[in-house]
Design a protein around this motif. Structure first.
Motif, PDB file in Angstrom:
ATOM      1  N   HIS A 263     -12.263  10.120  38.766  1.00 21.50           N
ATOM      2  CA  HIS A 263     -11.872  10.763  40.013  1.00 21.50           C
ATOM      3  C   HIS A 263     -10.440  11.283  39.944  1.00 21.50           C
ATOM      4  O   HIS A 263     -10.118  12.388  40.379  1.00 21.50           O
ATOM      5  N   LYS A 266     -10.333  14.419  37.951  1.00 20.57           N
ATOM      6  CA  LYS A 266     -11.089  15.572  38.447  1.00 20.57           C
ATOM      7  C   LYS A 266     -10.191  16.596  39.160  1.00 20.57           C
ATOM      8  O   LYS A 266     -10.373  17.796  38.980  1.00 20.57           O
ATOM      9  N   THR A 267      -9.234  16.086  39.931  1.00 19.37           N
ATOM     10  CA  THR A 267      -8.374  17.032  40.662  1.00 19.37           C
ATOM     11  C   THR A 267      -7.555  17.908  39.701  1.00 19.37           C
ATOM     12  O   THR A 267      -7.627  19.133  39.807  1.00 19.37           O
ATOM     13  N   LEU A 271      -8.056  21.921  39.232  1.00 22.37           N
ATOM     14  CA  LEU A 271      -6.950  22.871  39.429  1.00 22.37           C
ATOM     15  C   LEU A 271      -6.733  23.726  38.193  1.00 22.37           C
ATOM     16  O   LEU A 271      -6.571  24.951  38.289  1.00 22.37           O
ATOM     17  N   ASP A 299       1.770  22.158  34.727  1.00 21.31           N
ATOM     18  CA  ASP A 299       2.145  20.954  35.449  1.00 21.31           C
ATOM     19  C   ASP A 299       0.978  19.973  35.573  1.00 21.31           C
ATOM     20  O   ASP A 299       1.127  18.766  35.347  1.00 21.31           O
ATOM     21  N   GLU A 300      -0.191  20.538  35.906  1.00 24.84           N
ATOM     22  CA  GLU A 300      -1.367  19.654  36.039  1.00 24.84           C
ATOM     23  C   GLU A 300      -1.723  19.018  34.707  1.00 24.84           C
ATOM     24  O   GLU A 300      -2.104  17.848  34.644  1.00 24.84           O
ATOM     25  N   LYS A 303       0.634  16.225  34.176  1.00 21.82           N
ATOM     26  CA  LYS A 303       0.274  15.071  35.003  1.00 21.82           C
ATOM     27  C   LYS A 303      -0.848  14.269  34.355  1.00 21.82           C
ATOM     28  O   LYS A 303      -0.831  13.042  34.328  1.00 21.82           O
ATOM     29  N   LYS A 430      -1.943   9.338  49.669  1.00 16.60           N
ATOM     30  CA  LYS A 430      -2.525   9.994  48.501  1.00 16.60           C
ATOM     31  C   LYS A 430      -1.855  11.340  48.212  1.00 16.60           C
ATOM     32  O   LYS A 430      -1.465  11.634  47.083  1.00 16.60           O
ATOM     33  N   ALA A 431      -1.694  12.140  49.267  1.00 15.22           N
ATOM     34  CA  ALA A 431      -1.164  13.487  49.072  1.00 15.22           C
ATOM     35  C   ALA A 431       0.263  13.421  48.530  1.00 15.22           C
ATOM     36  O   ALA A 431       0.602  14.117  47.577  1.00 15.22           O
ATOM     37  N   ARG A 434       0.360  12.357  44.908  1.00 12.23           N
ATOM     38  CA  ARG A 434       0.003  13.435  43.983  1.00 12.23           C
ATOM     39  C   ARG A 434       1.133  14.455  43.872  1.00 12.23           C
ATOM     40  O   ARG A 434       1.401  14.981  42.805  1.00 12.23           O
ATOM     41  N   GLU A 435       1.788  14.644  44.974  1.00 16.45           N
ATOM     42  CA  GLU A 435       2.845  15.643  44.999  1.00 16.45           C
ATOM     43  C   GLU A 435       3.932  15.330  43.974  1.00 16.45           C
ATOM     44  O   GLU A 435       4.380  16.193  43.250  1.00 16.45           O
TER      45      GLU A 435
ATOM     46  N   ASP B  11      -6.235  18.128  51.170  1.00 20.02           N
ATOM     47  CA  ASP B  11      -4.905  17.538  51.192  1.00 20.02           C
ATOM     48  C   ASP B  11      -4.078  17.994  49.994  1.00 20.02           C
ATOM     49  O   ASP B  11      -2.892  17.740  49.932  1.00 20.02           O
ATOM     50  N   ARG B  14      -2.169  22.777  46.139  1.00 18.52           N
ATOM     51  CA  ARG B  14      -2.513  23.726  45.082  1.00 18.52           C
ATOM     52  C   ARG B  14      -3.975  24.146  45.173  1.00 18.52           C
ATOM     53  O   ARG B  14      -4.343  25.278  44.883  1.00 18.52           O
ATOM     54  N   MET B  15      -4.826  23.170  45.574  1.00 19.70           N
ATOM     55  CA  MET B  15      -6.249  23.477  45.729  1.00 19.70           C
ATOM     56  C   MET B  15      -6.438  24.483  46.873  1.00 19.70           C
ATOM     57  O   MET B  15      -7.179  25.451  46.758  1.00 19.70           O
TER      58      MET B  15
END
Lengths: 478, 174
Positions: A263, A266-267, A271, A299-300, A303, A430-431, A434-435, B11, B14-15
């Motif tokens: 999970h 996946k983000t 992206l 960047d992703e 991460k 969560k947000a 991630r930031e 949330d 970027r998405m």
């Protein structure tokens, strides 16, 4: 018991029958031999003298007999009888065969005949011997049979009395002895039943010198062996269950972990895929947008890389592949080092970091890993900084321990989340996490490291901020 | 092209930006929300929203809860976006009245095509008359013309034809 009683009863029955059947012939035989002896004595006496009445009295007195000796004319010479005339008449009667009284001949010799007869005048049965002596004189000896039968009857009743008495005593003895034998056996039977029902408190505690005692002792041994074996089995069973539970837990944790990782990945993957497609399809048509799209992809990817690295670190720590190397190190210098390394990030966050101390503090621990802990705390403090934007690091000596705490101004952690922040992948926001590129793994790494040190780490909420701390064993400077 | 307003709820900034960029290129109007609560506020403020793109895992109010709220007042088409691939989660979404379900990671192009399809199906953008390569379908009159000549079709055949025309350019599963 019945068998024994039967045996005793049988013995008495046998004795009784023996008396009844065997006594008369034996008695008769005995009498006959006595009579024969008397005949011999009479013969000897008549040879030596004609008058031997004193001698026959002594002969008869020992055996309750009447003796009559006559001459060849059947005239009485010597007699122990009161009625010698009657006796001589009987003798004559026998001799002539005229005597019609019934008699039964038992034995006949040349010189004498032994017979039983019934004297009707007296109404008695007699055993008689009559015949001729060597000197030509005649004799008759008789003894009443009644005596024998009476004696036999008395013997019978005596036997019966003794028999009953012995029988009663025997029964009493049998009851007592069988009680003695059967009571312990009954006890053992009850005991074996309880033991069969796995009641290990059941114990034989009677005497141990008898056979039943030995049996009882063996019962006890068997019971304790059984108890031991069963308890061993139970222990093994419990261990097995624990192992099983542990395995189930491990499986669950692994599944959860894999779910979290996939999970978590996946983000960034979504992206990267999406932004790459955007570039390809010219969704971003100006150079600025293209620049932005490329940056997001880089960047992703970074991460993801950071997350994988952290996961590997955590995995190594948790599975003990990266053991803690204990050494003495300068904790104050380490903290200063971390602060100066993160200077750039501190400026970026517009934070004021203070680390007041009056002397250098040394501690026991794995210097490299403690540096990671401090780095984690400090970057967490920066990422959650708010309000006055102040960070304060302190080292407090408490006895043998030294506690390092990192405080930052900002929002306190919600009460519900306090205990869960050490869990892998757990994020309060969560947000926000991630930031700044977090994955909820940092504090899990801290916890794993401090667990490896066997020391505590924790968090305290304040009204204007949050303080994370960890303990180490203080040491003397090198 | 069709000026429909779409609410994108995620949330992850970027998405949202990515989806927004693709949708704008397709001619849609896009408004964004960072969590479920914000999404509901925006949704009830703006009555023109034609479709909602909803992420499941969000702080404050998750996608399911947001959907439940929306469904109490509106039958607006909703497409759910999620990293959860569990069939159970998918089913839960459909039970709550989701129109489409898209698993992350996804291709933004496909996402846009799905948005088009859902809107057409729901009749928002659906023109009463479809015309492709000489085939003209009048959905309201249930009539089909090839080169202006009427063609007799059964109900099933008609439905199928409409479905194909509306999903033009999309690989369809049975």
């Amino acid at each position: 018991m019945l068998v024994m009683l039967g045996l005793i009863f049988g013995t008495f029955l046998l004795l009784f029958v023996a008396f009844r059947i065997l006594l008369p012939p034996i008695y008769e035989g005995h009498k006959i031999s006595t009579l024969t002896n008397i005949y011999k004595s009479l013969n000897e006496l008549s040879d030596t003298s004609s008058d031997f009445s004193d001698d026959i009295v002594s002969l008869s007195s020992g055996s309750n007999m009447e003796i009559l000796v006559t001459d060849n004319e059947f005239q009485p010479i010597n007699s122990t009888s009161m009625d010698s005339t009657y006796m001589s008449a009987r003798l004559f009667g026998y001799y002539t065969g005229l005597f019609n009284e019934e008699y039964k001949v038992l034995r006949t010799k040349d010189q004498y005949r032994i017979q039983t007869s019934t004297d009707k005048a007296r109404g008695l049965r007699d055993l008689e011997m009559w015949g001729q002596l060597d000197n030509g004189g005649w004799f008759l000896v008789r003894t009443p049979v009644e005596g024998i039968e009476e004696a036999a009857k008395i013997a019978d009743s005596l036997l019966l009395a003794v028999g009953v008495f012995v029988f009663i005593i025997a029964i009493a003895i049998i009851i007592i002895t069988s009680e003695q034998i059967s009571t312990p056996i009954t006890q053992l039977t009850a005991l074996s039943k309880r033991m069969a029902a796995l009641d290990f408190k059941a114990r034989y505690d009677g005497p141990s010198d008898t056979e039943t005692g030995i049996l009882g002792e063996n019962f006890n041994k068997m019971s304790s062996q059984l108890e031991q074996t069963i308890s061993d089995l139970k222990v093994a069973n419990v261990e097995l269950q624990k192992d099983n539970e542990k395995k189930t837990r491990t499986d669950e944790m692994r599944r959860e972990f894999l779910g979290n990782v996939s999970h978590e990945l996946k983000t960034p993957i979504a992206l990267i895929m999406g932004y790459a497609e955007g570039l390809k399809d010219n969704v971003a048509d100006d150079p600025e947008s293209r620049e932005f799209y490329t940056e997001v992809i880089i960047d992703e990817a970074n991460k993801m890389d950071a997350m994988v690295k952290k996961l590997l670190t955590l995995n190594q720590l948790e599975f003990g592949q990266d053991p803690i190397r204990m050494e003495r190190f300068n904790l104050t210098a380490l903290i200063k080092g971390v602060v100066s390394k993160m200077q750039l990030s501190i400026k970026e966050h517009e934070a004021t970091v203070s680390f007041p101390y009056d002397h250098e503090i040394w501690a026991w621990g794995d210097e490299f890993k403690i540096e990671e802990v401090v780095t984690n705390y400090l970057s967490n403090a920066l990422n959650h900084l708010d309000g006055q934007r102040k960070i304060e690091i302190r080292t407090i000596e408490e006895g043998k321990l030294v506690r390092t705490s990192v405080f930052n101004t900002g929002k306190p952690i919600p009460q519900d989340d306090l205990s869960r922040i050490w869990e892998k992948f757990y994020k309060v926001d969560k947000a926000r996490t991630r930031e700044y590129g977090g994955h909820g793994i940092g504090l899990s790494i801290v916890k794993a490291i401090m667990d490896g040190h066997n020391q505590k780490c924790g968090v305290t909420n304040y009204s204007d901020g949050v303080a994370f701390f960890f303990d180490l064993e203080a040491s003397q400077p090198l | 092209m069709n000026d429909c307003k779409i609410l994108v709820v995620d949330d992850e900034v970027r998405m949202r930006k990515l989806v927004k960029d693709f949708l704008i290129r397709q001619g849609y109007d896009v408004i964004e929300a960072g969590d479920g609560e914000q999404a509901l506020d925006l949704f009830f403020e703006d009555k023109d929203i034609a479709l909602v793109l909803l992420d499941v895992m969000m702080p404050k109010l998750d996608g399911y809860e947001t959907l439940k709220e929306i469904r109490q007042y509106s039958q607006v088409p909703v497409i759910m976006l999620t990293a959860k691939t569990d069939e159970k989660d998918e089913l839960k979404g459909f039970e709550l009245g989701v129109d489409e379900y898209i698993a992350k990671p996804f291709s933004p192009k496909i996402l846009v095509a799905r948005v088009d399809a859902v809107l057409r199906r729901s009749g928002v953008t659906g023109d009463a008359v479809l015309e492709v390569a000489g085939i003209k379908v009048d959905k309201s009159a249930h009539q089909v013309f090839i080169d202006e000549k009427p063609v007799d079709l059964s109900f099933k055949e008609f439905e199928l034809l409409v479905y194909f025309l509306e999903n033009k350019g999309i690989a369809l599963s049975r």
